[in-house]
Design an enzyme around this catalytic site. Structure first.
Site, mmCIF file in Angstrom:
data_model
loop_
_atom_site.group_PDB
_atom_site.id
_atom_site.type_symbol
_atom_site.label_atom_id
_atom_site.label_comp_id
_atom_site.label_asym_id
_atom_site.label_seq_id
_atom_site.Cartn_x
_atom_site.Cartn_y
_atom_site.Cartn_z
ATOM 1 N N SER A 216 -46.291 -73.452 1.455
ATOM 2 C CA SER A 216 -45.023 -73.428 2.192
ATOM 3 C C SER A 216 -44.858 -72.219 3.100
ATOM 4 O O SER A 216 -43.833 -72.117 3.786
ATOM 5 C CB SER A 216 -43.845 -73.525 1.224
ATOM 6 O OG SER A 216 -43.665 -74.864 0.821
ATOM 7 N N LYS B 291 -43.974 -73.145 6.620
ATOM 8 C CA LYS B 291 -42.610 -73.259 7.160
ATOM 9 C C LYS B 291 -42.229 -72.082 8.039
ATOM 10 O O LYS B 291 -41.259 -72.170 8.808
ATOM 11 C CB LYS B 291 -41.602 -73.428 6.021
ATOM 12 C CG LYS B 291 -41.736 -74.737 5.258
ATOM 13 C CD LYS B 291 -40.630 -74.891 4.218
ATOM 14 C CE LYS B 291 -40.778 -76.190 3.439
ATOM 15 N NZ LYS B 291 -41.884 -76.165 2.475
ATOM 16 N N SER C 21 -37.122 -73.665 0.202
ATOM 17 C CA SER C 21 -38.371 -74.171 0.782
ATOM 18 C C SER C 21 -38.316 -75.691 0.867
ATOM 19 O O SER C 21 -39.257 -76.399 0.477
ATOM 20 C CB SER C 21 -39.579 -73.719 -0.044
ATOM 21 O OG SER C 21 -40.756 -73.835 0.718
#
Length: 378
Positions: free
Chosen positions: A65, A68, A125
């Site tokens: 993640s 992101k 997240s």
């Protein structure tokens, strides 16, 4: 004596060994085509560009993640250009709603504000929020991935390739600790007006308290961002930035064995960086997910979740009293000290309610959590 060629079938053991060798070649071939999924760490002083510590900094790994951060970069870029507004409502598609956890639990046909998508990505997240933004900016996840890779090239992230906007398991999602550090620095340098988002500890979304994953911000003085990441193959990842005596450092850890080991390593990396000494390689290795066998198996196996939480978090309703309490720092009378009367509550201006930010108290050098209201503005 002439050798005699046997027409008997090969013994069973030979055939088994042959089959094993073939499988090994295929497995190694597959593994060679994906990220190493090992461990890595880097600490950079953005003021000078000096690399203060680096271990396997250019080895490709799964970013999970941390992906992101690029989705957020393009989101901030769109806000800065006027293509998006923070209070703009974006549609939730069936693809976005179907993303694997962790997520906000969006349903197809709903809408969600850009501000909530940003907060959802930074704290929870949220994979569904990332897809919502990707479809709004790129029309599709595939086209948005092309946009991500184009921007990565512009930022000099030469060892990075993104294949989705959220970091959900994909063998074509790969990056390095050095590239992730470049991206983290670029987020703060290119969009200082939005860097406060990364200090968000939690926020209220549609009556639910959404808590973040970055627990290190609670206990490391001066840390005010950035992003966590986890998949089975990547291990526990973390990109961080912290300030001490007006001096900011950026650091990245990839492939942590556990969230605690990753966080402890990050704290040591930053401490050593501020003290201008390298962190011993052995300490970085000790915090990693370990040997090559696990890395091979992780690369060849399906992965079910991205950025899984360290422990289950129960979302609870946050009442008006709850929000007011979060907005008022606790005061305990001691040694003759008296506490001022509680301030009157004011109505939050933004639909998301309150967000909690990490700030540093310069006298005590301990993180002090202050509540702030996220206003709707362009």
């Amino acid at each position: 004596m002439n050798s005699i060629k046997s027409n008997q079938p090969r013994p069973l053991l030979d055939r088994v060994l042959g089959l094993f060798a073939a499988m090994l070649v295929v497995g190694l071939g597959v593994f060679a085509g994906v990220a190493h999924a090992g461990y890595a760490a880097i600490v950079i002083d953005p003021a000078t560009g000096e690399v203060l510590s680096a271990v396997n900094a250019d080895e490709q790994n799964y970013p999970a993640s941390l992906t992101k951060m690029m989705t957020l970069y393009l989101t901030f870029q769109a806000l800065q250009s006027g293509k998006l507004k923070v209070d703009q409502e974006l549609p939730v598609s069936s693809l976005a709603a179907s993303q694997a956890p962790t997520k906000l639990g969006l349903r197809a046909g709903q809408t969600i504000a850009v501000n909530d998508c940003i907060l959802g990505m930074v704290t929870k997240s949220a994979n569904d929020a990332a897809t919502v933004v990707a479809e709004a900016l790129g029309g599709s996840e595939d086209h948005f991935s092309d946009m991500m890779n184009a921007q990565a090239a512009l930022l000099g992230m030469g060892s990075t390739h993104f294949d989705n906007p959220n970091g959900l398991p994909d063998p074509d999602n790969k990056s390095t600790a050095r590239d992730m550090a470049k991206l983290a620095i670029a987020l703060y340098h290119d969009f200082p007006q939005y860097s406060h988002y990364f200090a968000t500890k939690d926020f209220v979304f549609r009556g639910q308290l959404i808590r973040g994953h970055n627990n290190l911000m609670d206990r490391y003085p001066g840390m005010d961002g950035l992003k966590t990441g986890f998949t089975d193959a990547s291990g526990f990842n973390l990109a961080s930035t912290a300030v001490r005596d007006g001096h900011r450092l950026f650091a990245v850890v990839l492939g942590g064995r556990t969230a605690r080991a990753r966080d402890n390593l990050m704290a040591r990396l930053l401490d050593d960086g501020f003290d201008h000494r390298p962190t011993p390689d052995a300490l970085i290795a000790a915090a990693s997910i370990g040997g090559s066998t696990r890395r091979v198996l992780a690369a060849l196996s399906p992965i079910g979740t991205a950025d899984a939480e360290d422990a289950p978090v129960t979302h609870r309703r946050c009442s008006r009293a709850c929000m007011q309490a979060r907005a008022t720092p606790a005061c305990k009378p001691h040694r003759g000290k008296t506490c001022p009367p509680a301030a009157k509550s004011t109505k939050a201006k933004h639909s998301s309610g309150t967000t909690r930010l990490a700030h540093r108290n310069r006298k005590t050098k301990k993180p002090v959590m202050l509540a702030a209201s996220a206003d709707k503005k362009e």
